[in-house]
Design an enzyme around this catalytic site. Structure first.
Site, PDB file in Angstrom:
ATOM      1  N   CYS A 152      -0.513   4.139   1.950  1.00 17.99           N
ATOM      2  CA  CYS A 152      -0.397   4.039   3.413  1.00 17.99           C
ATOM      3  C   CYS A 152       1.055   4.285   3.847  1.00 17.99           C
ATOM      4  O   CYS A 152       1.305   4.947   4.843  1.00 17.99           O
ATOM      5  CB  CYS A 152      -0.795   2.656   3.920  1.00 17.99           C
ATOM      6  SG  CYS A 152      -2.210   1.923   3.123  1.00 17.99           S
ATOM      7  N   ASP A 153       2.010   3.696   3.111  1.00 20.72           N
ATOM      8  CA  ASP A 153       3.396   3.663   3.591  1.00 20.72           C
ATOM      9  C   ASP A 153       4.355   4.557   2.807  1.00 20.72           C
ATOM     10  O   ASP A 153       5.525   4.674   3.181  1.00 20.72           O
ATOM     11  CB  ASP A 153       3.933   2.213   3.513  1.00 20.72           C
ATOM     12  CG  ASP A 153       3.092   1.256   4.348  1.00 20.72           C
ATOM     13  OD1 ASP A 153       2.512   1.718   5.345  1.00 20.72           O
ATOM     14  OD2 ASP A 153       3.022   0.067   4.006  1.00 20.72           O
TER      15      ASP A 153
ATOM     16  N   CYS B  83       0.833  -1.200   0.000  1.00 20.88           N
ATOM     17  CA  CYS B  83       0.000   0.000   0.000  1.00 20.88           C
ATOM     18  C   CYS B  83       0.873   1.257   0.000  1.00 20.88           C
ATOM     19  O   CYS B  83       1.306   1.712   1.056  1.00 20.88           O
ATOM     20  CB  CYS B  83      -0.944  -0.006   1.208  1.00 20.88           C
ATOM     21  SG  CYS B  83      -2.027   1.427   1.232  1.00 20.88           S
TER      22      CYS B  83
END
Ligand code: FAD
Ligand code: NAP
Length: 321
Positions: free
Chosen positions: A140-141, A137
């Site tokens: 997300c990261d 992701c």
């Protein structure tokens, strides 16, 4: 003694499908309980820009859209419960779901909207470096890879969007695809090819995620040419696997008819599953469209199908009495 929550309409999953079912179910007086799972709001909470959900002229944010959907569902009377379901009993009505702390949820009808989960390449080196350079992701990261060289693996919409997203953080983004053409939508491909900080490596597959450094993390990818078999190393500190998703149907194996890829089978044109009173909507039953708007649409269908099912049951019961 574990707590029990009972309702007429139990909804498993809180992505666009589950929350749309909740809005329709609540407005039909079925007092739905939505078991949200470990990803409240579903997959769209892992993305940023959403520009194809109808009703918004400007680009909106995935997490914001899902907060609004949840607020709307609660406003009309749906109840949200944060729990992860580990067991399902569909052998008799009311159907029962059991949470990982033992809480029991029972529903006269069940709407399954468990969506899909990211697929991995299943390499030992990938498992070893998950969370230390390897992620599924970027949205997300990605922040953790500010100023670093990164690669995104895959050729669909997710991979292209993740590569574009990573240009917010990195000046050197490489998209790695196993074939020589992408399956992503044309508009996304055009943006990708036009971006000066993204290059595409065609016909390459990841052979190994290379570990190194102290503390240990990802330092490179060994890439195999899918035509010649030749191996080359690409130096990167972030590797984002974006090769699609699998339906979250582990709970229902042997209990509901699933297709060869694990998606819940529904009667054509409906959300009815192989068990009367159990309905499925969204990505867990749709391997073709897999969009927020189609998930929301089938969520609406599931609530309407469930309402009709309950009305028929109640009519039959009162006729018999
Ligand atoms: P999901 O959104 O997958 O939600 C599943 C829900 O089920 C979650 O709440 C989860 O917690 C719950 N759940 C699962 N298992 C359990 C369990 N055992 N117990 C309890 N709860 C459980 N679509 C678009 O239309 N436009 C876009 O711009 C777009 N961008 C995307 C970007 C990314 C990075 C990704 C991954 C997808 C994108 N999509 C987009 C696709 C879209 O997000 C999905 O089609 C949609 O979210 C599917 O909705 P769903 O409700 O079926 O399932
Ligand atoms: P996808 O469309 O299934 O694409 C997966 C990609 O990964 C394909 O290019 C595939 O290669 C590659 N791949 C699969 N397994 C691989 C492996 N083992 N090794 C290397 N490569 C592998 O998945 P997705 O991109 O996640 O999209 C899923 C759905 O969500 C789609 O319906 C998409 O439209 C939707 N979505 C929409 C948006 C949007 O509308 N903006 C954004 C994201 C996702 P091949 O091409 O060779 O098969």
């Amino acid at each position: 003694m574990p707590a029990t929550h009972s309702t007429r309409m139990l909804i498993l999953g809180s992505g666009p499908a589950g929350l749309s079912a909740a809005i329709y179910g609540a407005r039909a007086g079925m007092a739905p309980i939505v078991v949200q799972g470990i990803q409240p709001g579903g997959q769209l909470t892992t993305t940023t820009d959403v520009e194809n959900y109808p009703g918004f002229r400007d680009v909106i944010q995935g997490p914001w859209l899902m907060e609004e959907m949840q607020a709307q569902a609660e406003h009309v009377g749906a109840r949200m419960v944060w729990d992860h379901i580990v067991e399902a009993d569909l052998s008799r009505r009311p159907f029962r779901l059991i949470g990982d702390g033992g809480t029991v949820y029972s529903g006269d009808v069940l709407v399954i909207a468990t969506g899909a989960q990211a697929k991995w390449l299943n390499l030992p080196s990938e498992e070893h470096l998950k969370g230390r350079g390897v992620s599924a992701c970027a949205t997300c990261d990605g922040f953790f890879y500010r100023g670093k060289k990164v690669a995104v693996i895959g050729g669909g919409n997710t991979a292209v969007e993740e590569a574009l997203y990573m240009t917010n953080h990195s000046h050197e983004v490489t998209l790695i695809h196993r074939r020589d053409s992408l399956r992503a939508e044309k508009i996304l491909q055009d943006r990708l090819f036009a971006h000066p900080n993204i290059r595409v490596l065609w016909n390459k597959a990841v052979d190994r995620f290379v570990a190194g450094g102290d503390p240990e993390g990802l330092v490179g990818l060994d890439l195999r040419d899918t035509k010649t078999g030749e191996i080359d190393r690409l130096e990167v500190e972030g590797g984002f696997v974006a090769i699609g998703h699998s339906p979250a149907t582990e709970l229902f194996k042997g209990k509901l008819a699933l297709d060869a890829d694990g998606y819940i089978e529904v009667e054509t044109g409906t959300t009815r599953t192989s068990v009367a009173g159990v309905f499925a909507c969204g990505d867990v039953m749709d391997k073709v469209y897999r969009q927020a708007v189609t998930a929301a649409g089938t969520g609406c269908m599931a609530a309407l199908d469930a309402e009709r099912f309950l009305a028929e049951m109640e009519f039959e019961a009162s006729a018999a009495a």
